[in-house]
Design a protein around this motif. Structure first.
Motif, PDB file in Angstrom:
ATOM      1  N   TYR A  36       0.859  -1.183   0.000  1.00 17.81           N
ATOM      2  CA  TYR A  36       0.000   0.000   0.000  1.00 17.81           C
ATOM      3  C   TYR A  36       0.898   1.237   0.000  1.00 17.81           C
ATOM      4  O   TYR A  36       2.014   1.213   0.530  1.00 17.81           O
ATOM      5  N   GLN A  38       0.912   5.541   0.821  1.00 14.73           N
ATOM      6  CA  GLN A  38       0.222   6.655   1.462  1.00 14.73           C
ATOM      7  C   GLN A  38       0.910   7.955   1.059  1.00 14.73           C
ATOM      8  O   GLN A  38       2.044   8.219   1.471  1.00 14.73           O
ATOM      9  N   GLY A  41      -0.995  13.447   3.526  1.00 14.15           N
ATOM     10  CA  GLY A  41      -2.332  13.938   3.807  1.00 14.15           C
ATOM     11  C   GLY A  41      -3.456  13.051   3.318  1.00 14.15           C
ATOM     12  O   GLY A  41      -4.630  13.452   3.376  1.00 14.15           O
ATOM     13  N   GLU A  42      -3.125  11.862   2.861  1.00 12.61           N
ATOM     14  CA  GLU A  42      -4.152  10.978   2.329  1.00 12.61           C
ATOM     15  C   GLU A  42      -4.188   9.647   3.063  1.00 12.61           C
ATOM     16  O   GLU A  42      -3.298   9.329   3.861  1.00 12.61           O
ATOM     17  N   GLY A  43      -5.223   8.869   2.776  1.00 10.41           N
ATOM     18  CA  GLY A  43      -5.290   7.517   3.294  1.00 10.41           C
ATOM     19  C   GLY A  43      -4.444   6.579   2.452  1.00 10.41           C
ATOM     20  O   GLY A  43      -3.867   6.976   1.435  1.00 10.41           O
ATOM     21  N   LEU A  44      -4.377   5.320   2.890  1.00  8.07           N
ATOM     22  CA  LEU A  44      -3.601   4.334   2.151  1.00  8.07           C
ATOM     23  C   LEU A  44      -4.387   3.892   0.916  1.00  8.07           C
ATOM     24  O   LEU A  44      -5.617   3.834   0.922  1.00  8.07           O
ATOM     25  N   LEU A  46      -4.129   0.798  -2.313  1.00  8.78           N
ATOM     26  CA  LEU A  46      -3.443  -0.405  -2.760  1.00  8.78           C
ATOM     27  C   LEU A  46      -2.561  -0.096  -3.967  1.00  8.78           C
ATOM     28  O   LEU A  46      -3.005   0.511  -4.940  1.00  8.78           O
ATOM     29  N   PHE A  89       3.747   0.779   2.615  1.00 13.14           N
ATOM     30  CA  PHE A  89       3.453  -0.229   3.631  1.00 13.14           C
ATOM     31  C   PHE A  89       3.336  -1.605   2.986  1.00 13.14           C
ATOM     32  O   PHE A  89       2.569  -1.792   2.037  1.00 13.14           O
ATOM     33  N   PHE A 104      -0.037  -4.965   8.871  1.00 12.73           N
ATOM     34  CA  PHE A 104       0.833  -4.003   8.204  1.00 12.73           C
ATOM     35  C   PHE A 104       2.224  -3.988   8.811  1.00 12.73           C
ATOM     36  O   PHE A 104       2.404  -4.179  10.017  1.00 12.73           O
TER      37      PHE A 104
END
Lengths: 114, 116
Positions: A36, A38, A41-44, A46, A89, A104
């Protein structure tokens, strides 16, 4: 138990350099493996995945091969760009316990300089 | 689809106050996950739901934390009372699973919580 170990960061590279981020895992069953990413400022989200031994996941120039003999899933890219700067990740999901949880790693920060 | 929606995006509160974080999963997804991310502890799974039912809450740090999913389109994570050590980014993620195949988790943008 299941676990994921990633190389410590940060990793600092110049643009167009070759990237490797190491990931090894421990699992009791037959895990699926994931990377993953990231962005700040954002989410993870895929990046790629592999569901069985010897599978190669690939996306956006990134690749990783599921190596059961070395319990590894190293992330590689031949030529990084500034826009690849992010935290990466490694993760696994082991369906042996009928769970869809992701385990993770600690994440590796990549900084690409122009 | 708009993706996973979280609100608020930022929350600043004082120690002892109640905090409620909200999540709207992607329509049709049957799993919902709450994570917490800090520099010290990385990304931690707090709790997850399947078809609105909590399956595993072993990651919830203390009784001060609680989570609910009253319907398929809404979940809350509540901290009462909040403490400075709860300061973190809280992510919600959802996924859909057909049979035994794995499907990716889709993450929301996160809520950055600061407890003063």
């Amino acid at each position: 138990g299941n676990s994921v170990t990633q190389m410590e960061g940060p990793v600092t590279l110049s643009e167009e350099a070759f990237l490797t981020i190491n990931c090894t895992y421990t699992a009791t069953g037959y895990p699926s493996l994931f990377w993953y990413v990231q962005y700040p400022g954002e989410g993870l989200q895929l990046l790629l995945k592999a569901t069985k031994a010897d599978d190669k996941g690939s996306n956006k120039g990134f690749e990783a091969t599921y190596r059961k003999e070395t319990t590894s899933f190293h992330l590689e890219k031949g030529s990084v760009q500034v826009s690849d700067s992010a935290v990466y990740f490694c993760a696994l999901s082991d369906l042996l316990d009928s769970s869809y949880k992701l385990i993770f790693g600690s994440g590796t920060r990549l900084l690409v300089r122009p | 689809d708009a993706g996973v929606i979280q609100s608020p995006r930022h929350e600043v509160t004082e120690m002892g106050q109640e905090v409620t974080l909200r999540c709207k999963p992607i329509s049709g997804h049957d799993y919902l996950f709450w994570y917490r991310q800090t520099m010290m502890r990385g990304l931690e799974l707090l709790i997850y739901f399947n078809n609105n039912v909590p399956i595993d809450d072993s990651g919830m740090p203390e009784d001060r934390f609680s989570a609910k999913m009253p319907n398929a389109s809404f979940s809350t994570l509540k901290i009462q009372p909040s403490e400075p050590r709860d300061s973190a980014v809280y992510f919600c993620a959802s996924s859909f699973h057909s049979g035994s195949s794995y499907n990716e988790q889709f993450f929301g943008p996160g809520t950055r919580l600061t407890v003063l």
